[in-house]
Design a protein around this motif. Structure first.
Motif, PDB file in Angstrom:
ATOM      1  N   GLY A  93       5.366   8.715  -4.784  1.00 16.54           N
ATOM      2  CA  GLY A  93       5.225   9.353  -3.576  1.00 16.54           C
ATOM      3  C   GLY A  93       5.898  10.852  -3.824  1.00 16.54           C
ATOM      4  N   GLN A  94       6.338  11.075  -2.591  1.00 13.88           N
ATOM      5  CA  GLN A  94       7.110  12.542  -2.321  1.00 13.88           C
ATOM      6  C   GLN A  94       8.124  12.757  -3.570  1.00 13.88           C
ATOM      7  N   LEU A  95       8.681  11.709  -3.987  1.00 11.91           N
ATOM      8  CA  LEU A  95       9.847  12.024  -4.903  1.00 11.91           C
ATOM      9  C   LEU A  95       9.491  12.688  -6.129  1.00 11.91           C
ATOM     10  N   GLU A 112      11.423   9.914   8.295  1.00 14.29           N
ATOM     11  CA  GLU A 112      12.742  10.195   8.109  1.00 14.29           C
ATOM     12  C   GLU A 112      13.033  10.756   6.872  1.00 14.29           C
ATOM     13  N   GLU A 113      13.772   9.798   5.827  1.00 14.12           N
ATOM     14  CA  GLU A 113      14.121  10.335   4.653  1.00 14.12           C
ATOM     15  C   GLU A 113      13.747   9.484   3.520  1.00 14.12           C
ATOM     16  N   ALA A 114      14.038   9.829   2.359  1.00 16.42           N
ATOM     17  CA  ALA A 114      13.682   8.853   1.110  1.00 16.42           C
ATOM     18  C   ALA A 114      14.842   7.668   1.224  1.00 16.42           C
ATOM     19  N   SER A 115      16.148   7.967   1.371  1.00 17.36           N
ATOM     20  CA  SER A 115      16.956   7.169   1.655  1.00 17.36           C
ATOM     21  C   SER A 115      16.640   5.800   2.542  1.00 17.36           C
ATOM     22  N   GLY A 125       9.351   2.877   5.379  1.00 21.39           N
ATOM     23  CA  GLY A 125       9.316   4.492   5.025  1.00 21.39           C
ATOM     24  C   GLY A 125       8.863   5.242   5.928  1.00 21.39           C
ATOM     25  N   ASP A 126       8.336   6.577   5.754  1.00 19.78           N
ATOM     26  CA  ASP A 126       7.743   7.654   6.512  1.00 19.78           C
ATOM     27  C   ASP A 126       6.597   6.931   7.543  1.00 19.78           C
ATOM     28  N   ALA A 127       5.878   5.908   6.812  1.00 19.10           N
ATOM     29  CA  ALA A 127       4.883   5.409   7.731  1.00 19.10           C
ATOM     30  C   ALA A 127       5.201   4.790   8.863  1.00 19.10           C
ATOM     31  N   PRO A 159       8.897   5.674  -2.423  1.00 17.94           N
ATOM     32  CA  PRO A 159      10.106   4.974  -2.503  1.00 17.94           C
ATOM     33  C   PRO A 159      10.341   3.825  -1.712  1.00 17.94           C
ATOM     34  N   ALA A 160       9.487   3.818  -0.507  1.00 13.67           N
ATOM     35  CA  ALA A 160       9.487   2.726   0.446  1.00 13.67           C
ATOM     36  C   ALA A 160       8.666   1.454  -0.156  1.00 13.67           C
ATOM     37  N   GLY A 161       7.325   1.931  -0.914  1.00 13.11           N
ATOM     38  CA  GLY A 161       6.585   0.766  -1.243  1.00 13.11           C
ATOM     39  C   GLY A 161       7.377   0.325  -2.539  1.00 13.11           C
ATOM     40  N   VAL A 193      -0.721  -0.660  -4.486  1.00 12.23           N
ATOM     41  CA  VAL A 193      -1.977   0.217  -4.886  1.00 12.23           C
ATOM     42  C   VAL A 193      -1.235   1.651  -4.346  1.00 12.23           C
ATOM     43  N   ASP A 194      -1.628   2.767  -5.197  1.00 13.37           N
ATOM     44  CA  ASP A 194      -1.182   4.062  -4.781  1.00 13.37           C
ATOM     45  C   ASP A 194      -2.250   4.951  -5.051  1.00 13.37           C
ATOM     46  N   ASP A 195      -2.520   5.908  -4.265  1.00 11.62           N
ATOM     47  CA  ASP A 195      -3.725   6.913  -4.488  1.00 11.62           C
ATOM     48  C   ASP A 195      -3.626   8.262  -5.137  1.00 11.62           C
ATOM     49  N   ALA A 196      -2.224   8.433  -5.595  1.00 12.24           N
ATOM     50  CA  ALA A 196      -1.878   9.887  -6.088  1.00 12.24           C
ATOM     51  C   ALA A 196      -2.033   9.642  -7.695  1.00 12.24           C
ATOM     52  N   THR A 248      -7.012   4.017  -3.939  1.00 16.49           N
ATOM     53  CA  THR A 248      -6.900   4.057  -2.633  1.00 16.49           C
ATOM     54  C   THR A 248      -7.286   2.788  -1.903  1.00 16.49           C
ATOM     55  N   ALA A 249      -6.412   2.350  -0.838  1.00 22.46           N
ATOM     56  CA  ALA A 249      -6.772   1.418   0.118  1.00 22.46           C
ATOM     57  C   ALA A 249      -7.527   1.871   1.061  1.00 22.46           C
ATOM     58  N   THR A 250      -8.878   1.754   1.249  1.00 20.69           N
ATOM     59  CA  THR A 250      -9.581   2.211   2.108  1.00 20.69           C
ATOM     60  C   THR A 250      -9.939   1.552   3.539  1.00 20.69           C
ATOM     61  N   THR A 295      12.740  18.501  -6.895  1.00 17.40           N
ATOM     62  CA  THR A 295      13.650  18.853  -7.970  1.00 17.40           C
ATOM     63  C   THR A 295      15.025  18.940  -7.572  1.00 17.40           C
ATOM     64  N   HIS A 296      15.349  18.829  -6.242  1.00 17.19           N
ATOM     65  CA  HIS A 296      16.692  18.956  -5.809  1.00 17.19           C
ATOM     66  C   HIS A 296      17.241  17.786  -5.633  1.00 17.19           C
ATOM     67  N   LYS A 297      18.758  17.962  -5.802  1.00 14.66           N
ATOM     68  CA  LYS A 297      19.478  16.635  -5.864  1.00 14.66           C
ATOM     69  C   LYS A 297      19.385  16.050  -4.324  1.00 14.66           C
ATOM     70  N   PHE A 298      19.054  14.747  -4.153  1.00 13.73           N
ATOM     71  CA  PHE A 298      19.166  14.192  -2.923  1.00 13.73           C
ATOM     72  C   PHE A 298      20.603  13.826  -2.052  1.00 13.73           C
ATOM     73  N   PHE A 299      20.337  14.111  -0.805  1.00  8.62           N
ATOM     74  CA  PHE A 299      21.301  13.727  -0.003  1.00  8.62           C
ATOM     75  C   PHE A 299      20.978  12.388   0.493  1.00  8.62           C
ATOM     76  N   GLY A 300      21.923  11.744   1.274  1.00  5.96           N
ATOM     77  CA  GLY A 300      21.757  10.295   1.732  1.00  5.96           C
ATOM     78  C   GLY A 300      22.995   9.690   1.426  1.00  5.96           C
ATOM     79  N   ILE A 358       0.770  -1.331   0.157  1.00  2.92           N
ATOM     80  CA  ILE A 358       0.153   0.156   0.018  1.00  2.92           C
ATOM     81  C   ILE A 358       0.909   1.090   0.059  1.00  2.92           C
ATOM     82  N   GLY A 359       0.891   1.890  -1.209  1.00  2.00           N
ATOM     83  CA  GLY A 359       1.795   3.364  -1.271  1.00  2.00           C
ATOM     84  C   GLY A 359       2.917   3.094  -2.168  1.00  2.00           C
ATOM     85  N   GLY A 360       3.055   3.693  -2.958  1.00  2.00           N
ATOM     86  CA  GLY A 360       3.821   3.716  -4.376  1.00  2.00           C
ATOM     87  C   GLY A 360       4.963   4.886  -4.128  1.00  2.00           C
TER      88      GLY A 360
HETATM   89  C1  FAD Z   1      10.496  19.223   0.246  1.00  2.69           C
HETATM   90  C2  FAD Z   1      11.016  17.824   0.604  1.00  2.69           C
HETATM   91  C3  FAD Z   1      12.357  17.511   0.405  1.00  2.69           C
HETATM   92  C4  FAD Z   1      12.764  16.295   0.970  1.00  2.69           C
HETATM   93  N1  FAD Z   1      14.154  16.112   0.633  1.00  2.69           N
HETATM   94  C5  FAD Z   1      14.748  14.988   0.781  1.00  2.69           C
HETATM   95  C6  FAD Z   1      16.059  14.589   0.559  1.00  2.69           C
HETATM   96  O1  FAD Z   1      16.770  15.706   0.038  1.00  2.69           O
HETATM   97  N2  FAD Z   1      16.699  13.394   0.582  1.00  2.69           N
HETATM   98  C7  FAD Z   1      15.820  12.355   1.243  1.00  2.69           C
HETATM   99  O2  FAD Z   1      16.503  11.254   1.355  1.00  2.69           O
HETATM  100  N3  FAD Z   1      14.548  12.733   1.422  1.00  2.69           N
HETATM  101  C8  FAD Z   1      13.924  13.923   1.486  1.00  2.69           C
HETATM  102  N4  FAD Z   1      12.494  14.117   1.519  1.00  2.69           N
HETATM  103  C9  FAD Z   1      11.850  12.969   2.264  1.00  2.69           C
HETATM  104  C10 FAD Z   1      11.269  12.029   1.401  1.00  2.69           C
HETATM  105  O3  FAD Z   1      10.691  12.443   0.446  1.00  2.69           O
HETATM  106  C11 FAD Z   1      10.348  11.085   2.135  1.00  2.69           C
HETATM  107  O4  FAD Z   1      11.125  10.767   3.308  1.00  2.69           O
HETATM  108  C12 FAD Z   1      10.237   9.918   1.278  1.00  2.69           C
HETATM  109  O5  FAD Z   1       9.332  10.190  -0.001  1.00  2.69           O
HETATM  110  C13 FAD Z   1       9.130   8.912   2.025  1.00  2.69           C
HETATM  111  O6  FAD Z   1       9.106   7.773   1.116  1.00  2.69           O
HETATM  112  P1  FAD Z   1       7.782   6.892   1.723  1.00  2.69           P
HETATM  113  O7  FAD Z   1       7.694   5.892   0.406  1.00  2.69           O
HETATM  114  O8  FAD Z   1       7.694   6.291   2.955  1.00  2.69           O
HETATM  115  O9  FAD Z   1       6.470   7.743   1.502  1.00  2.69           O
HETATM  116  P2  FAD Z   1       5.759   8.618   0.175  1.00  2.69           P
HETATM  117  O10 FAD Z   1       6.852   9.232  -0.535  1.00  2.69           O
HETATM  118  O11 FAD Z   1       4.995   9.673   0.994  1.00  2.69           O
HETATM  119  O12 FAD Z   1       4.845   7.713  -0.397  1.00  2.69           O
HETATM  120  C14 FAD Z   1       3.682   7.436  -0.007  1.00  2.69           C
HETATM  121  C15 FAD Z   1       2.593   7.046  -1.146  1.00  2.69           C
HETATM  122  O13 FAD Z   1       1.562   6.257  -0.431  1.00  2.69           O
HETATM  123  C16 FAD Z   1       0.286   6.725  -1.139  1.00  2.69           C
HETATM  124  N5  FAD Z   1      -0.723   6.175  -0.214  1.00  2.69           N
HETATM  125  C17 FAD Z   1      -0.869   6.769   1.131  1.00  2.69           C
HETATM  126  N6  FAD Z   1      -2.056   6.029   1.699  1.00  2.69           N
HETATM  127  C18 FAD Z   1      -2.594   5.423   0.616  1.00  2.69           C
HETATM  128  C19 FAD Z   1      -3.685   4.393   0.796  1.00  2.69           C
HETATM  129  N7  FAD Z   1      -4.746   4.445   1.647  1.00  2.69           N
HETATM  130  N8  FAD Z   1      -3.756   3.900  -0.477  1.00  2.69           N
HETATM  131  C20 FAD Z   1      -3.152   3.864  -1.731  1.00  2.69           C
HETATM  132  N9  FAD Z   1      -2.140   4.751  -1.448  1.00  2.69           N
HETATM  133  C21 FAD Z   1      -1.783   5.453  -0.701  1.00  2.69           C
HETATM  134  C22 FAD Z   1       0.797   8.021  -1.317  1.00  2.69           C
HETATM  135  O14 FAD Z   1      -0.270   8.846  -2.194  1.00  2.69           O
HETATM  136  C23 FAD Z   1       2.095   8.174  -1.854  1.00  2.69           C
HETATM  137  O15 FAD Z   1       2.178   8.318  -3.024  1.00  2.69           O
HETATM  138  C24 FAD Z   1      12.020  15.300   1.441  1.00  2.69           C
HETATM  139  C25 FAD Z   1      10.542  15.499   1.580  1.00  2.69           C
HETATM  140  C26 FAD Z   1       9.956  16.764   1.112  1.00  2.69           C
HETATM  141  C27 FAD Z   1       8.574  17.118   1.481  1.00  2.69           C
END
Ligand code: FAD
Lengths: 365, 101
Positions: A41-43, A300-303, A294-296, A14-16, A33-36, A86-88, A47-52, A10-12
């Motif tokens: 996801g956030q990625l 933390e961070e994308a890395s 991931g963030d769930a 970087p983690a998913g 499944v991804d609801d965006a 959306t997973a509801t 537009t900036h170059k990622f750290f990690g 659930i969620g597409g």
């Molecule tokens: C401005 C900004 C700058 C950042 N810069 C950096 C950086 O330089 N380096 C770095 O490492 N990290 C950075 N991050 C953090 C990084 O983007 C996040 O930590 C990372 O995207 C988390 O990944 P995730 O897969 O856990 O969640 P997300 O990327 O948030 O993806 C979750 C996905 O799940 C979907 N979803 C949620 N609920 C449901 C549901 N019920 N059903 C279906 N789909 C669902 C969402 O729509 C989303 O697409 C930054 C974040 C922001 C906002």
């Protein structure tokens, strides 16, 4: 009809995506499944170059990392992505309900990985419900994903990385940033990002906060004030800023609704963003067969999200009986990478949160 | 207003299609979320709150917070931040909980 699959992610973000990639490589029949509007996801709006430091994608722009992951997934025909879905809900019999447009359907997976990311926090101030007060990520979405100029003049609340990066990106789009206010006495984000913003002439006001959003139907201004050591506004220091938009970059909280429904034990750990699911070192929650990444799992961070996704993905595949000859070695290597990522001063908070989590997990056994 | 030039990003635009907001014809790109087309047209007030009738706008833009609920083609509580725009969509301000039309 109920769709059956071995693994539901659930969620597409970087983690998913990484979780699906790692499980999919060992032949796991997987549905994401991804609801965006688009997966990534956030990625997809970064537009900036990622750290990690040690991560393979460091130095690549966020939206390009998403493209790379999706391209890798395309090669696996045992992995399917349902976008705009959306997973509801999660039900006792292990069935999950999903909604895509008008279509409502059910999936029964053998394992679930929850990678739903996080959502933006808000703070109390007069008028914080007015149109024109946004989570900073929302403004970034409007601007970088949909190509719409989101504002004329902005007040940014919060000088962590998100507040700093989005301020800079607003400038790149031609939007003025009146100021960044930060309640703490120092800037929370990385120095590189702070310097970039300062060079562009944006004042970063530490020990300041917003006290009021001014306007009848929409934001027409903002009142900021100095605060004392108890975070109380100091009378007489108020200042009115001429802005049409207020962005809140005051932190994120994990999105864990599905985990709650599945009966996973939850604990409040502020270092990880708030309520999080208790889990073991394989990212499995106390609800058997349900993983988190991931963030769930903790903001933390994308890395780190990518590495946690990998751990969850191969652990889920292993528990499904897939043959993974070097399983222990892979897990050990991934853990080492996580430790390296968390080695710096910014990792201290996370490590403290994870320590609490580990203790809770041991107690729950 | 749309971003015309960006130092890093390139925006691939689809077809411009008409839709209505409270009866007035506006245009947006097919498939983008309805909120993008509304913001492009300077519209930020989306609904009126349940009890105090306060104006509400976009907050999270990822389908999670319920701040952007509007009535779309007669269906209330539509999350316009992730609802793709289609030609001829009828978009209306939502009052309170909204009603099916
Ligand atoms: C401005 C900004 C700058 C950042 N810069 C950096 C950086 O330089 N380096 C770095 O490492 N990290 C950075 N991050 C953090 C990084 O983007 C996040 O930590 C990372 O995207 C988390 O990944 P995730 O897969 O856990 O969640 P997300 O990327 O948030 O993806 C979750 C996905 O799940 C979907 N979803 C949620 N609920 C449901 C549901 N019920 N059903 C279906 N789909 C669902 C969402 O729509 C989303 O697409 C930054 C974040 C922001 C906002």
């Amino acid at each position: 009809m109920i769709e059956k699959t071995e693994l539901l992610v659930i969620g597409g973000g970087p983690a998913g995506l990484t979780a699906a990639l790692h499980a999919g490589r060992y032949g796991t029949k997987t549905v994401i499944v991804d609801d965006a509007i688009r997966p990534g996801g956030q990625l997809i709006k970064q537009t900036h170059k990622f750290f990690g430091s040690r991560m393979e994608y460091a130095g690549t722009r966020g939206f390009q990392i998403a493209k790379l992951l999706l391209k890798e997934l395309e090669k696996l025909n045992n992995v399917k992505i349902y976008d705009q879905t959306t997973a509801t809900g999660y039900y006792e019999d292990g069935v999950l309900t999903c909604l895509k447009g008008e279509r409502y359907f059910k999936i029964k997976p053998e394992r679930v990985i929850v990678a739903t990311g996080a959502f933006e926090k808000t703070i109390p101030f007069v008028g914080n419900d007015l149109p024109g007060v946004y989570g900073a990520g929302a403004v970034q979405t409007i601007m970088n994903l949909y190509g719409v100029v989101p504002a004329k003049r902005v007040l940014m609340v919060g000088a962590g990385n998100i507040g700093l990066i989005i301020s800079y990106q607003l400038l790149q789009t031609g939007v003025e940033v009146a100021a960044i206010v930060e309640g703490m006495d120092k800037i929370g984000g990385y120095q590189v990002h702070a310097s970039k913003v300062r060079r562009m002439g944006i004042p970063i006001l530490t020990k300041h906060t917003i006290v009021e959003a001014v306007g009848e139907r929409e934001v027409e201004g903002a009142i900021i004030s100095k605060i004392d050591e108890n975070w109380h506004p100091i009378p007489g220091t108020e200042k009115k800023l001429d802005v049409d938009t207020i962005c809140l970059a005051v932190g994120l909280s994990p999105t864990i609704d599905i985990l709650r429904q599945a009966g996973a034990k939850i604990a409040y750990i502020p270092e990880l963003g708030g309520d999080v699911a208790i889990r073991d070192e394989f990212m499995e929650t106390t609800a058997k067969g349900i993983y988190v990444a991931g963030d769930a799992a903790g903001v933390e961070e994308a890395s780190s999200a990518i590495i946690e996704g990998a751990i969850a993905g191969i652990s889920a595949a292993k528990s499904l009986g897939k043959s993974i000859p070097d399983f222990e070695k892979q897990i050990a290597k991934l853990r080492e990478e996580l430790n390296n990522l968390r080695a710096g001063p910014f990792g201290e908070k996370i490590k403290l949160g994870l320590k609490k989590l580990k203790e809770l997990n041991q107690q729950s056994k | 207003m749309r971003i015309k030039e960006h130092p890093i990003l390139e925006f691939k635009r689809t077809r411009l299609v008409p839709f209505t907001f409270n009866g007035k014809t506006l245009y947006g790109y097919e498939g983008e979320p309805i909120i993008a087309a509304l913001h492009d047209n300077g519209i930020r007030v989306l609904r009126a709150s349940l009890k105090l009738n306060r104006p509400r706008g976009l907050f999270c833009a990822i389908g999670h917070c319920a701040s952007c609920f509007m009535v779309v083609n007669g269906k209330p509580n539509t999350r316009v931040c992730i609802e793709p725009l289609r030609e001829g969509d009828i978009v209306e301000t939502q009052h309170g909980k909204g009603e099916f039309k």
